[in-house]
Design a protein around this motif. Sequence first.
Motif, PDB file in Angstrom:
ATOM      1  N   HIS A 108       0.719  -1.261  -0.120  1.00  0.00           N
ATOM      2  CA  HIS A 108      -0.001   0.007   0.054  1.00  0.00           C
ATOM      3  C   HIS A 108       0.964   1.131   0.043  1.00  0.00           C
ATOM      4  O   HIS A 108       0.222   2.350  -0.260  1.00  0.00           O
ATOM      5  CB  HIS A 108      -1.088   0.236   1.039  1.00  0.00           C
ATOM      6  CG  HIS A 108      -0.329  -0.148   2.688  1.00  0.00           C
ATOM      7  ND1 HIS A 108       0.226  -1.178   2.930  1.00  0.00           N
ATOM      8  CD2 HIS A 108      -0.345   0.677   3.573  1.00  0.00           C
ATOM      9  CE1 HIS A 108       0.675  -1.107   4.226  1.00  0.00           C
ATOM     10  NE2 HIS A 108       0.097  -0.013   4.698  1.00  0.00           N
ATOM     11  N   TYR A 111       1.916   2.380  -4.044  1.00  0.00           N
ATOM     12  CA  TYR A 111       1.142   3.150  -5.267  1.00  0.00           C
ATOM     13  C   TYR A 111       1.453   4.409  -5.460  1.00  0.00           C
ATOM     14  O   TYR A 111       1.798   5.197  -4.721  1.00  0.00           O
ATOM     15  CB  TYR A 111      -0.292   3.145  -4.749  1.00  0.00           C
ATOM     16  CG  TYR A 111      -0.808   1.439  -4.337  1.00  0.00           C
ATOM     17  CD1 TYR A 111      -0.750   0.601  -5.335  1.00  0.00           C
ATOM     18  CD2 TYR A 111      -1.503   1.032  -3.196  1.00  0.00           C
ATOM     19  CE1 TYR A 111      -1.303  -0.459  -4.839  1.00  0.00           C
ATOM     20  CE2 TYR A 111      -2.173   0.149  -2.981  1.00  0.00           C
ATOM     21  CZ  TYR A 111      -1.841  -0.911  -3.864  1.00  0.00           C
ATOM     22  OH  TYR A 111      -2.261  -2.320  -3.513  1.00  0.00           O
ATOM     23  N   ASP A 112       1.534   4.773  -6.807  1.00  0.00           N
ATOM     24  CA  ASP A 112       1.959   5.945  -7.128  1.00  0.00           C
ATOM     25  C   ASP A 112       3.701   6.257  -6.930  1.00  0.00           C
ATOM     26  O   ASP A 112       4.044   7.515  -7.110  1.00  0.00           O
ATOM     27  CB  ASP A 112       1.127   7.177  -7.012  1.00  0.00           C
ATOM     28  CG  ASP A 112      -0.250   7.011  -7.276  1.00  0.00           C
ATOM     29  OD1 ASP A 112      -0.472   6.570  -8.540  1.00  0.00           O
ATOM     30  OD2 ASP A 112      -1.305   7.130  -6.546  1.00  0.00           O
ATOM     31  N   HIS A 155      -8.610  -1.581   0.130  1.00  0.00           N
ATOM     32  CA  HIS A 155      -7.730  -0.679  -0.536  1.00  0.00           C
ATOM     33  C   HIS A 155      -6.836  -1.157  -1.549  1.00  0.00           C
ATOM     34  O   HIS A 155      -6.638  -0.722  -2.753  1.00  0.00           O
ATOM     35  CB  HIS A 155      -6.961   0.167   0.385  1.00  0.00           C
ATOM     36  CG  HIS A 155      -6.100   1.106   0.102  1.00  0.00           C
ATOM     37  ND1 HIS A 155      -4.880   0.955  -0.196  1.00  0.00           N
ATOM     38  CD2 HIS A 155      -6.430   2.294  -0.503  1.00  0.00           C
ATOM     39  CE1 HIS A 155      -4.313   2.129  -0.816  1.00  0.00           C
ATOM     40  NE2 HIS A 155      -5.284   2.947  -0.832  1.00  0.00           N
ATOM     41  N   CYS A 159      -6.968  -0.268  -5.404  1.00  0.00           N
ATOM     42  CA  CYS A 159      -5.337   0.142  -6.085  1.00  0.00           C
ATOM     43  C   CYS A 159      -4.489  -0.524  -6.937  1.00  0.00           C
ATOM     44  O   CYS A 159      -3.646   0.142  -7.584  1.00  0.00           O
ATOM     45  CB  CYS A 159      -4.773   0.990  -4.986  1.00  0.00           C
ATOM     46  SG  CYS A 159      -5.734   2.447  -4.131  1.00  0.00           S
ATOM     47  N   ARG A 408      -3.775   2.607 -17.005  1.00  0.00           N
ATOM     48  CA  ARG A 408      -4.274   3.692 -16.000  1.00  0.00           C
ATOM     49  C   ARG A 408      -3.176   4.813 -15.937  1.00  0.00           C
ATOM     50  O   ARG A 408      -3.761   6.085 -15.959  1.00  0.00           O
ATOM     51  CB  ARG A 408      -3.800   2.948 -14.762  1.00  0.00           C
ATOM     52  CG  ARG A 408      -4.212   3.599 -13.311  1.00  0.00           C
ATOM     53  CD  ARG A 408      -4.512   2.869 -12.092  1.00  0.00           C
ATOM     54  NE  ARG A 408      -3.356   2.051 -11.903  1.00  0.00           N
ATOM     55  CZ  ARG A 408      -2.244   2.368 -10.950  1.00  0.00           C
ATOM     56  NH1 ARG A 408      -2.275   3.637 -10.647  1.00  0.00           N
ATOM     57  NH2 ARG A 408      -1.309   1.599 -10.754  1.00  0.00           N
TER      58      ARG A 408
END
Length: 411
Positions: A108, A111-112, A155, A159, A408
């Motif tokens: 988690h 992400y990004d 989550h 994601c 994405r």
Amino acid sequence: MTKPTIVFAGSVYPGQFGGLCDYLRSNGLADSYFLTTPGYRNKNLHHGPHILGFTPDGKIVGPQSYYYSAKVERSARISRGLLKALKTFETHKKIDVVVTHSLWGAPHFLYDEIDAAIVSYIEFPSYRAHGWDPSYPPDEAQRIGDRNMEMLHFHQALCSDLVICPSHHAKSMFPQALRSNIEVQLEGFDFASDPTPEPADAPRPFTIGFSARDLSSAKGFETYVRLVDQLVARGVEAEFIALGDAEATTYGFEAQWVARHYDGAVASFRDHLLRVYPHAAEKIRFPGKLPYDEFVREISGIDLFLYPLKYGVANWGLVEILGRGGCVIAPDRGYAAELIQDDVNGRLLPDDDAAWIAEILALMDDPARRYRYGTAARQLARQAYSLAAVAPRYMRLFRLAMDNRRARSAG
């Protein structure tokens, strides 16, 4: 297309996906690496230079600072260390896919923050969704704490570029809105070598076995003991053996019930059951947790397996049994029905003791049918779940994750 660079991440190696990582690399399907914690890396350096290390941002074993968010806190420590290691890796090599365990390689914080496609393996979203025996319920603190585990998994399902679950039964535990990003694929197994049978000094008795990582309520151990108790009371001549760790962490709350009910005087759920079912207590042999080679040799010598699962989403031990030619009786519900076709590679029965007892006795007297089930079980399991069979499927899933990531990013 050139070989993709795939980094698997998990606190334990080989653990989840260790065998797949090694297989993809040795067979030239991917430039694969495994990021694990320093202790496991140091133990497994002999596997090759692709075993790399990451250091969690604090201790991940034992209690965290706040009980109710312990899994989220532990996952944060793992994910923080994982992010740092992946960024260091990316300074010398581009990563195409990162494959993480949802809790022990938690993604988690990735992400990004990294450019690679992120795949999260989620065994099941929460204990609430998984199920637990009403006879041994969670207390309020466990119910509330479980919500954080569920939150973390929801989550990730939202994601991640792709989520992998081990069974359709596991996928069905997620809300419908999240399922479109979830694919089902059970892990692969190494069936390359079968054990050499040890010579017997004398004809051995018919053997009825149970096998699971933990001797727990969820895995159906209580049902196995109850059935054995009835068989012994009937005078059935057989050897009974239960493979598994009596004190392992389980997917239920029976351990807390035992501790409270006996005020600490009884060590495990197994020992509680042996008090309740005295006939079974006299007959069941417990080898305990075995090294893998011994475990395989042991299951290869069992004539009939009872797998009366109550709750679960996948069991690697069941695939091992089927892949080694075991004859299995299992329930006609849950994920067991995804592995067993009734009267083809085993039997699927309703949750009814009388039906199980009748089938056990019938199979004891029918070696030809046991052989037929076992032969089909071995063939079908190896066709579906050997590393050679699953590797191309996983590669398709990883490429799908890469496509999802590109789409994405473009959007």
